[in-house]
Design a protein around this motif. Structure first.
Motif, PDB file in Angstrom:
ATOM      1  N   PRO A  94       0.815  -1.220   0.000  1.00  0.00           N
ATOM      2  CA  PRO A  94       0.000   0.000   0.000  1.00  0.00           C
ATOM      3  C   PRO A  94       0.852   1.276   0.000  1.00  0.00           C
ATOM      4  O   PRO A  94       0.479   2.274  -0.617  1.00  0.00           O
ATOM      5  CB  PRO A  94      -0.838  -0.081   1.275  1.00  0.00           C
ATOM      6  N   LEU A  95       1.998   1.216   0.658  1.00  0.00           N
ATOM      7  CA  LEU A  95       2.881   2.384   0.670  1.00  0.00           C
ATOM      8  C   LEU A  95       3.403   2.695  -0.730  1.00  0.00           C
ATOM      9  O   LEU A  95       3.441   3.854  -1.153  1.00  0.00           O
ATOM     10  CB  LEU A  95       4.049   2.150   1.632  1.00  0.00           C
ATOM     11  N   THR A  96       3.767   1.665  -1.469  1.00  0.00           N
ATOM     12  CA  THR A  96       4.244   1.856  -2.845  1.00  0.00           C
ATOM     13  C   THR A  96       3.145   2.427  -3.729  1.00  0.00           C
ATOM     14  O   THR A  96       3.369   3.371  -4.490  1.00  0.00           O
ATOM     15  CB  THR A  96       4.739   0.521  -3.418  1.00  0.00           C
ATOM     16  N   LEU A  97       1.940   1.878  -3.614  1.00  0.00           N
ATOM     17  CA  LEU A  97       0.824   2.386  -4.409  1.00  0.00           C
ATOM     18  C   LEU A  97       0.458   3.814  -4.011  1.00  0.00           C
ATOM     19  O   LEU A  97       0.090   4.624  -4.865  1.00  0.00           O
ATOM     20  CB  LEU A  97      -0.376   1.454  -4.278  1.00  0.00           C
ATOM     21  N   LEU A  98       0.555   4.120  -2.724  1.00  0.00           N
ATOM     22  CA  LEU A  98       0.306   5.498  -2.273  1.00  0.00           C
ATOM     23  C   LEU A  98       1.332   6.456  -2.854  1.00  0.00           C
ATOM     24  O   LEU A  98       0.996   7.582  -3.251  1.00  0.00           O
ATOM     25  CB  LEU A  98       0.355   5.574  -0.742  1.00  0.00           C
ATOM     26  N   LEU A  99       2.575   6.039  -2.895  1.00  0.00           N
ATOM     27  CA  LEU A  99       3.623   6.878  -3.471  1.00  0.00           C
ATOM     28  C   LEU A  99       3.334   7.161  -4.942  1.00  0.00           C
ATOM     29  O   LEU A  99       3.386   8.312  -5.388  1.00  0.00           O
ATOM     30  CB  LEU A  99       4.983   6.203  -3.323  1.00  0.00           C
ATOM     31  N   LEU A 100       3.004   6.122  -5.692  1.00  0.00           N
ATOM     32  CA  LEU A 100       2.742   6.290  -7.120  1.00  0.00           C
ATOM     33  C   LEU A 100       1.506   7.153  -7.380  1.00  0.00           C
ATOM     34  O   LEU A 100       1.532   8.060  -8.215  1.00  0.00           O
ATOM     35  CB  LEU A 100       2.601   4.926  -7.789  1.00  0.00           C
ATOM     36  N   SER A 101       0.423   6.878  -6.664  1.00  0.00           N
ATOM     37  CA  SER A 101      -0.789   7.673  -6.880  1.00  0.00           C
ATOM     38  C   SER A 101      -0.605   9.105  -6.387  1.00  0.00           C
ATOM     39  O   SER A 101      -1.099  10.045  -7.004  1.00  0.00           O
ATOM     40  CB  SER A 101      -1.999   7.016  -6.203  1.00  0.00           C
TER      41      SER A 101
END
Length: 75
Positions: A45-52
């Motif tokens: 989720p942290l990676t997806l939050l960074l990208l979004s």
């Protein structure tokens, strides 16, 4: 326009998922050594939050047409 709304909503929900995985991590640490699955659970989720978040941050810079010098944009 619709894609931006979906990304914004997904970004909000990912924040909630990240918070829950971090809370689960702390709860597991209070009970002893947590398994690797719980320790590394916040990373997706942290990676997806960074990208979004990067997408939402930089999107206005690339989507707006720049007015010639001396002219102001009306909104």
């Amino acid at each position: 326009m619709i894609a931006q709304g979906l990304i914004r909503q997904a970004h909000r929900w990912l924040g909630i998922v990240l918070t829950l995985t971090i809370l689960a991590n702390f709860a597991a640490m209070a009970l002893g050594t947590p398994p690797a699955l719980i320790v590394y659970a916040p990373l997706p989720p942290l990676t997806l939050l960074l990208l979004s978040g990067l997408f939402l941050f930089f999107r206005p810079m690339f989507s707006e047409r720049r007015a010639p010098a001396g002219e102001k944009k009306l909104r």
